[in-house]
Design an enzyme around this catalytic site. Structure first.
Site, mmCIF file in Angstrom:
data_model
loop_
_atom_site.group_PDB
_atom_site.id
_atom_site.type_symbol
_atom_site.label_atom_id
_atom_site.label_comp_id
_atom_site.label_asym_id
_atom_site.label_seq_id
_atom_site.Cartn_x
_atom_site.Cartn_y
_atom_site.Cartn_z
ATOM 1 N N PHE A 25 -56.605 -10.553 6.193
ATOM 2 C CA PHE A 25 -57.267 -9.212 6.621
ATOM 3 C C PHE A 25 -58.779 -9.746 6.721
ATOM 4 O O PHE A 25 -59.408 -9.980 5.651
ATOM 5 C CB PHE A 25 -56.967 -8.201 5.876
ATOM 6 N N SER A 39 -52.840 -13.865 1.655
ATOM 7 C CA SER A 39 -53.283 -12.281 1.767
ATOM 8 C C SER A 39 -52.284 -11.643 2.817
ATOM 9 O O SER A 39 -51.197 -11.751 2.785
ATOM 10 C CB SER A 39 -54.716 -12.302 1.919
ATOM 11 N N MET A 40 -52.877 -10.889 3.586
ATOM 12 C CA MET A 40 -52.273 -10.327 4.728
ATOM 13 C C MET A 40 -51.355 -11.407 5.594
ATOM 14 O O MET A 40 -50.313 -10.885 5.795
ATOM 15 C CB MET A 40 -53.109 -9.460 5.702
ATOM 16 N N ASP A 57 -57.393 -12.339 -9.478
ATOM 17 C CA ASP A 57 -57.746 -11.854 -8.005
ATOM 18 C C ASP A 57 -58.092 -10.427 -8.072
ATOM 19 O O ASP A 57 -57.512 -9.720 -8.464
ATOM 20 C CB ASP A 57 -56.298 -12.014 -7.512
ATOM 21 N N HIS A 67 -59.399 -14.583 -5.096
ATOM 22 C CA HIS A 67 -58.452 -14.271 -3.903
ATOM 23 C C HIS A 67 -58.231 -14.995 -2.876
ATOM 24 O O HIS A 67 -57.267 -15.597 -2.424
ATOM 25 C CB HIS A 67 -58.850 -12.706 -3.462
#
Length: 250
Positions: free
Chosen positions: A30, A98-99, A195, A225
Site C-alpha cells: 500500500f 504488506s498489502m 514492525d 516493515h
C-alpha cells in the site's frame, strides 16, 4: 474504457525479467511501487526465475490518482499480471509485501494451481489506520517516513494518502481474513521481528487460518516493515529460492 494517461514516477514502473520456466509474481504494498521490490526481484531473476512485478492502480503516480482507486482494482491488477505470467512459464509462485501479501493470499485462494505463496510482513490489520475506519475526513492523511531500519534506503511513496484509499485497504484486509481458509497451497511467511506498521502477529494469524499442509515462518531479525529495502533484503530472495526448490522437488 478509461484512456487517461497517467504520469508514472521515475523508478516506479512495473517490470518483467525473463528467466526460466518458474515464474515469480511480486506485489508491492500500500502506497508503495514496484521499486520497493525491484532489488529482490532482480536477485530472484539472477537465480534464474522469470519475475513480474505490476504497478497497482493509483500507486506511483499521485495521491489524487490513488483517491480514485478501489481495492477491486488492485485485485484485478495482480490477477491480470498473474494470468500474463502464467502464459509464459510452467509454474508460478506469488510473493507479496504488506498489502501485496494480502493480495497474493486472495489470489492463492482463487487459483489453487499456484505452486506456493510467500508473504513479507503481510497485512491483515494496520492499527495506525483503525481510528479512521468510519471517518469522513480529512481528505488526505499525512504519511510518516517509510518504516525501514536502514536509514540509507529510499522508497518511492506518497507523503500523504487519501482517506478513501485507506478505507479501500481496510475492506481488502477484512475480505482477506475471510478467505484465508480457502488457501490450500504451500505458504511461507517472512516476518520482521520489529514492525511498526503491521503487527507481526498477523503472520501467525495467516499460518493458523490457512488450510495449507505445508506452511512455515522465517523471522527477519534486522528489518522493519519494508523488509525488501532493509538490511535483510539479500536474505529474502534466498529464502524464497529455498521455498521454491522445496515445493518443486517434492
Amino acid at each position: 474504457m478509461n484512456l487517461t494517461k497517467v504520469n508514472v514516477l521515475a523508478g516506479a514502473e512495473p517490470f518483467f525479467l525473463k528467466g526460466n520456466e518458474i515464474g515469480i509474481l511480486l506485489s508491492h504494498g500500500f502506497v508503495g511501487t514496484p521499486q520497493s521490490v525491484r532489488e529482490i526481484g532482480e536477485m530472484l531473476n539472477r537465480f534464474g526465475f522469470t519475475v513480474s512485478a505490476p504497478r497497482l492502480t493509483g500507486h506511483g503516480t499521485s495521491s489524487y490518482d490513488m483517491e480514485q482507486a478501489k481495492y477491486t482494482d488492485w485485485v484485478k491488477d495482480l490477477e491480470a499480471a498473474y494470468l500474463e505470467l502464467k502464459d509464459s512459464v510452467q509454474e508460478v509462485f506469488v510473493v507479496g509485501q504488506s498489502m501485496g501479501g494480502a493480495l497474493c493470499l486472495q489470489l492463492a485462494a482463487k487459483y489453487p494451481e499456484i505452486k506456493g505463496v510467500a508473504t513479507i510482513n503481510a497485512a491483515l490489520h494496520v492499527p495506525g489506520y483503525d481510528a479512521l475506519r468510519n471517518s469522513s475526513g480529512p481528505r488526505f492523511i499525512q504519511e510518516g517516513a517509510p518504516d525501514i531500519k536502514d536509514q540509507t534506503a529510499e522508497e518511492i511513496t506518497y507523503e500523504e494518502v487519501p482517506l478513501t484509499a485507506i478505507h479501500e485497504l481496510q475492506q481488502l484486509l477484512d475480505l482477506t481474513i475471510e478467505q484465508l481458509e480457502n488457501v490450500r497451497i504451500p505458504v511461507l511467511t517472512l516476518t520482521s521481528a520489529v514492525d511498526h506498521v503491521v503487527p507481526p502477529a498477523d503472520s501467525v494469524q495467516i499460518l493458523d487460518s490457512v488450510s495449507s499442509k505445508i506452511k512455515g515462518q522465517i523471522i527477519l531479525k534486522n528489518s522493519y516493515h519494508v523488509a525488501s529495502l532493509d538490511y535483510d533484503k539479500e536474505k529474502i530472495p534466498q529464502y524464497i529460492r529455498a521455498f521454491v526448490k522445496k515445493i518443486i522437488n517434492k
